[in-house]
Design a protein around this motif. Structure first.
Motif, PDB file in Angstrom:
ATOM      1  N   ILE A   1     -15.876  20.650  14.455  1.00  0.00           N
ATOM      2  CA  ILE A   1     -16.270  21.525  15.551  1.00  0.00           C
ATOM      3  C   ILE A   1     -16.398  22.944  15.002  1.00  0.00           C
ATOM      4  O   ILE A   1     -15.435  23.505  14.484  1.00  0.00           O
ATOM      5  N   PHE A   2     -17.595  23.510  15.103  1.00  0.00           N
ATOM      6  CA  PHE A   2     -17.828  24.887  14.683  1.00  0.00           C
ATOM      7  C   PHE A   2     -17.825  25.792  15.917  1.00  0.00           C
ATOM      8  O   PHE A   2     -18.570  25.554  16.861  1.00  0.00           O
ATOM      9  N   LEU A   3     -17.009  26.824  15.882  1.00  0.00           N
ATOM     10  CA  LEU A   3     -16.979  27.799  16.967  1.00  0.00           C
ATOM     11  C   LEU A   3     -17.961  28.912  16.624  1.00  0.00           C
ATOM     12  O   LEU A   3     -17.810  29.593  15.610  1.00  0.00           O
ATOM     13  N   SER A   4     -18.966  29.100  17.455  1.00  0.00           N
ATOM     14  CA  SER A   4     -19.973  30.107  17.134  1.00  0.00           C
ATOM     15  C   SER A   4     -20.606  30.667  18.395  1.00  0.00           C
ATOM     16  O   SER A   4     -20.421  30.136  19.489  1.00  0.00           O
TER      17      SER A   4
ATOM     18  N   MET B   1     -10.154  29.532   2.490  1.00  0.00           N
ATOM     19  CA  MET B   1     -10.069  29.631   3.952  1.00  0.00           C
ATOM     20  C   MET B   1      -8.626  29.443   4.387  1.00  0.00           C
ATOM     21  O   MET B   1      -7.913  28.590   3.862  1.00  0.00           O
ATOM     22  N   ARG B   2      -8.193  30.231   5.373  1.00  0.00           N
ATOM     23  CA  ARG B   2      -6.877  30.024   5.964  1.00  0.00           C
ATOM     24  C   ARG B   2      -6.881  28.694   6.712  1.00  0.00           C
ATOM     25  O   ARG B   2      -7.868  28.358   7.375  1.00  0.00           O
ATOM     26  N   SER B   3      -5.793  27.961   6.632  1.00  0.00           N
ATOM     27  CA  SER B   3      -5.748  26.617   7.202  1.00  0.00           C
ATOM     28  C   SER B   3      -4.497  26.443   8.052  1.00  0.00           C
ATOM     29  O   SER B   3      -3.410  26.908   7.691  1.00  0.00           O
ATOM     30  N   TYR B   4      -4.681  25.779   9.199  1.00  0.00           N
ATOM     31  CA  TYR B   4      -3.574  25.518  10.124  1.00  0.00           C
ATOM     32  C   TYR B   4      -3.649  24.069  10.589  1.00  0.00           C
ATOM     33  O   TYR B   4      -4.732  23.477  10.658  1.00  0.00           O
ATOM     34  N   ALA B   5      -2.495  23.510  10.932  1.00  0.00           N
ATOM     35  CA  ALA B   5      -2.428  22.117  11.368  1.00  0.00           C
ATOM     36  C   ALA B   5      -1.715  22.001  12.697  1.00  0.00           C
ATOM     37  O   ALA B   5      -0.759  22.740  12.981  1.00  0.00           O
TER      38      ALA B   5
ATOM     39  N   MET C   1      -7.250   9.949  10.578  1.00  0.00           N
ATOM     40  CA  MET C   1      -8.477  10.699  10.842  1.00  0.00           C
ATOM     41  C   MET C   1      -8.123  12.056  11.451  1.00  0.00           C
ATOM     42  O   MET C   1      -7.276  12.143  12.337  1.00  0.00           O
ATOM     43  N   VAL C   2      -8.761  13.101  10.960  1.00  0.00           N
ATOM     44  CA  VAL C   2      -8.493  14.426  11.492  1.00  0.00           C
ATOM     45  C   VAL C   2      -9.783  15.056  12.013  1.00  0.00           C
ATOM     46  O   VAL C   2     -10.889  14.683  11.617  1.00  0.00           O
ATOM     47  N   THR C   3      -9.609  16.016  12.915  1.00  0.00           N
ATOM     48  CA  THR C   3     -10.709  16.822  13.415  1.00  0.00           C
ATOM     49  C   THR C   3     -10.602  18.203  12.793  1.00  0.00           C
ATOM     50  O   THR C   3      -9.524  18.795  12.786  1.00  0.00           O
ATOM     51  N   LEU C   4     -11.704  18.703  12.257  1.00  0.00           N
ATOM     52  CA  LEU C   4     -11.736  20.049  11.698  1.00  0.00           C
ATOM     53  C   LEU C   4     -12.341  21.004  12.717  1.00  0.00           C
ATOM     54  O   LEU C   4     -13.407  20.735  13.267  1.00  0.00           O
ATOM     55  N   ILE C   5     -11.667  22.111  12.959  1.00  0.00           N
ATOM     56  CA  ILE C   5     -12.208  23.196  13.765  1.00  0.00           C
ATOM     57  C   ILE C   5     -12.456  24.360  12.816  1.00  0.00           C
ATOM     58  O   ILE C   5     -11.556  24.756  12.067  1.00  0.00           O
ATOM     59  N   VAL C   6     -13.663  24.881  12.811  1.00  0.00           N
ATOM     60  CA  VAL C   6     -14.027  25.919  11.860  1.00  0.00           C
ATOM     61  C   VAL C   6     -14.378  27.198  12.606  1.00  0.00           C
ATOM     62  O   VAL C   6     -15.198  27.188  13.526  1.00  0.00           O
ATOM     63  N   SER C   7     -13.747  28.310  12.201  1.00  0.00           N
ATOM     64  CA  SER C   7     -14.016  29.589  12.844  1.00  0.00           C
ATOM     65  C   SER C   7     -14.200  30.673  11.789  1.00  0.00           C
ATOM     66  O   SER C   7     -13.844  30.490  10.622  1.00  0.00           O
ATOM     67  N   THR C   8     -14.759  31.803  12.205  1.00  0.00           N
ATOM     68  CA  THR C   8     -14.967  32.922  11.296  1.00  0.00           C
ATOM     69  C   THR C   8     -14.671  34.234  11.995  1.00  0.00           C
ATOM     70  O   THR C   8     -14.957  34.386  13.192  1.00  0.00           O
ATOM     71  N   THR C   9     -14.121  35.173  11.264  1.00  0.00           N
ATOM     72  CA  THR C   9     -13.778  36.466  11.842  1.00  0.00           C
ATOM     73  C   THR C   9     -15.005  37.357  12.029  1.00  0.00           C
ATOM     74  O   THR C   9     -14.920  38.387  12.705  1.00  0.00           O
ATOM     75  N   ASN C  10     -16.154  36.996  11.431  1.00  0.00           N
ATOM     76  CA  ASN C  10     -17.334  37.858  11.585  1.00  0.00           C
ATOM     77  C   ASN C  10     -18.197  37.476  12.782  1.00  0.00           C
ATOM     78  O   ASN C  10     -19.318  37.966  12.912  1.00  0.00           O
ATOM     79  N   ASP C  11     -17.676  36.611  13.634  1.00  0.00           N
ATOM     80  CA  ASP C  11     -18.396  36.213  14.848  1.00  0.00           C
ATOM     81  C   ASP C  11     -17.420  36.333  16.019  1.00  0.00           C
ATOM     82  O   ASP C  11     -16.445  35.576  16.101  1.00  0.00           O
ATOM     83  N   PRO C  12     -17.622  37.282  16.939  1.00  0.00           N
ATOM     84  CA  PRO C  12     -16.674  37.461  18.049  1.00  0.00           C
ATOM     85  C   PRO C  12     -16.536  36.238  18.934  1.00  0.00           C
ATOM     86  O   PRO C  12     -15.474  36.000  19.515  1.00  0.00           O
ATOM     87  N   ALA C  13     -17.600  35.428  19.048  1.00  0.00           N
ATOM     88  CA  ALA C  13     -17.526  34.223  19.875  1.00  0.00           C
ATOM     89  C   ALA C  13     -16.768  33.116  19.161  1.00  0.00           C
ATOM     90  O   ALA C  13     -16.418  32.109  19.758  1.00  0.00           O
ATOM     91  N   SER C  14     -16.517  33.299  17.866  1.00  0.00           N
ATOM     92  CA  SER C  14     -15.726  32.351  17.097  1.00  0.00           C
ATOM     93  C   SER C  14     -14.274  32.825  17.022  1.00  0.00           C
ATOM     94  O   SER C  14     -13.340  32.042  17.225  1.00  0.00           O
TER      95      SER C  14
ATOM     96  N   LEU D   1      -9.689  25.758  10.319  1.00  0.00           N
ATOM     97  CA  LEU D   1     -10.053  26.540   9.148  1.00  0.00           C
ATOM     98  C   LEU D   1     -10.603  27.873   9.629  1.00  0.00           C
ATOM     99  O   LEU D   1     -11.405  27.923  10.559  1.00  0.00           O
ATOM    100  N   GLN D   2     -10.169  28.950   8.958  1.00  0.00           N
ATOM    101  CA  GLN D   2     -10.591  30.280   9.389  1.00  0.00           C
ATOM    102  C   GLN D   2     -10.931  31.112   8.157  1.00  0.00           C
ATOM    103  O   GLN D   2     -10.167  31.186   7.204  1.00  0.00           O
ATOM    104  N   HIS D   3     -12.129  31.709   8.162  1.00  0.00           N
ATOM    105  CA  HIS D   3     -12.514  32.545   7.026  1.00  0.00           C
ATOM    106  C   HIS D   3     -13.332  33.730   7.520  1.00  0.00           C
ATOM    107  O   HIS D   3     -13.449  33.967   8.723  1.00  0.00           O
ATOM    108  N   ASP D   4     -13.879  34.480   6.586  1.00  0.00           N
ATOM    109  CA  ASP D   4     -14.562  35.719   6.933  1.00  0.00           C
ATOM    110  C   ASP D   4     -16.048  35.680   6.583  1.00  0.00           C
ATOM    111  O   ASP D   4     -16.706  36.722   6.545  1.00  0.00           O
ATOM    112  N   GLN D   5     -16.571  34.498   6.331  1.00  0.00           N
ATOM    113  CA  GLN D   5     -17.959  34.340   5.935  1.00  0.00           C
ATOM    114  C   GLN D   5     -18.784  33.721   7.067  1.00  0.00           C
ATOM    115  O   GLN D   5     -18.288  33.468   8.155  1.00  0.00           O
TER     116      GLN D   5
END
Length: 263
Positions: A75-78, A36-40, A1-14, A47-51
């Motif tokens: 987990i969404f960082l926003s 999306m760029r992906s790291y483990a 089981m994995v946890t996904l953390i999702v972030s975006t470059t168009n949100d400074p709080a993310s 996951l990191q993208h620009d949308q």
């Protein structure tokens, strides 16, 4: 089981917390996912993208289909904004249960639906000391605070990436779990224009649907648990409190006392 953390470059709080988190040891880049760029890092994936994050519906299912890894939580960082501009660091389950089918959610999501609250939220509340729930990490309410990186430390220690035990790896001995918190805007009620309200009949609005969705989601998350509703009396007018109380009784949802919510 994995946890996904999702972030975006168009949100400074993310972007701020995501960058701080990736600067911590143990991360390695992996194959990109849907662009999306992906790291483990252990059992955690970033996951990191620009949308816009709000467009990422069914991300857990999409990840499982392509990676063949089962997803435990996302987990969404926003960012978070509030009219008071009061800074807040929160963790909460997502959902727009008060919207009707066909409504267009202003910030994404599925109308009339609420996510099952993650069992980790309760321990994260006590661990970090903030007022929290789960699934979206927000820091707010202005650009000054969105640049802070508090969320990175919360996620790092909360998921046990620093080598310690993950916060939230616990059993039912904790006694109290945390479910959905429905704000006033999530309980839209049409004023009946009368001072006396004995039951919920005749009070239009989607507030009943919102309560049902939150209850059913919480029931899924904590099977076999006793679900209690807590009413913040200061948040209700007299007729609203009577209507909500009557509806909860009609749905056989117990109303808890303050001491019932202390672990």
């Amino acid at each position: 089981m994995v946890t996904l953390i999702v972030s975006t470059t168009n949100d400074p709080a993310s972007m701020g917390p995501a960058s701080a988190l990736l600067a911590m040891p143990g991360w390695s880049p992996t194959t990109s996912f849907e662009g999306m760029r992906s790291y483990a890092n252990g059992e955690v994936r970033m996951l990191q993208h620009d949308q816009s994050i709000v467009k990422e519906d069914n991300l857990d299912i999409r990840w499982e289909e392509l990676s063949h890894e089962s997803v435990d939580n996302v987990i969404f960082l926003s960012k978070h904004t509030a009219a008071t501009k009061r800074p807040a660091l929160t963790v909460h389950p997502i959902g727009v249960p008060h919207l009707k089918e066909g409504d267009v959610p202003p910030q994404g999501g599925k109308p009339g639906w609420a996510a099952p609250p993650n069992p980790r939220m309760g321990p994260w509340i006590h661990y970090y000391g903030g007022y929290t729930s789960w699934t979206c990490d927000n820091i707010g309410s202005t650009l000054e605070y969105w640049k802070r990186e508090d969320v990175a430390q919360l996620v790092w220690e909360g998921l046990g990436l620093g080598g310690g035990a993950a916060v939230g790896e616990w059993d039912r001995k904790e006694n109290v779990w945390v479910g959905h918190l429905l704000s006033g805007y999530s309980l839209p009620m049409d004023d009946p224009g009368q001072s006396k309200v004995e039951d919920a009949k005749g009070i239009d609005g989607t507030w009943k649907e919102a309560i049902r969705a939150a209850f059913e989601a919480t029931e899924i998350a904590f099977p076999g648990g006793e679900i209690l509703a807590h009413l913040d009396h200061k948040s209700f007018k007299g007729w609203q409190k009577k209507a909500v109380t009557a509806f909860l009784e009609e749905q056989n949802i117990n109303i808890g006392k303050p001491n019932d919510f202390k672990a």
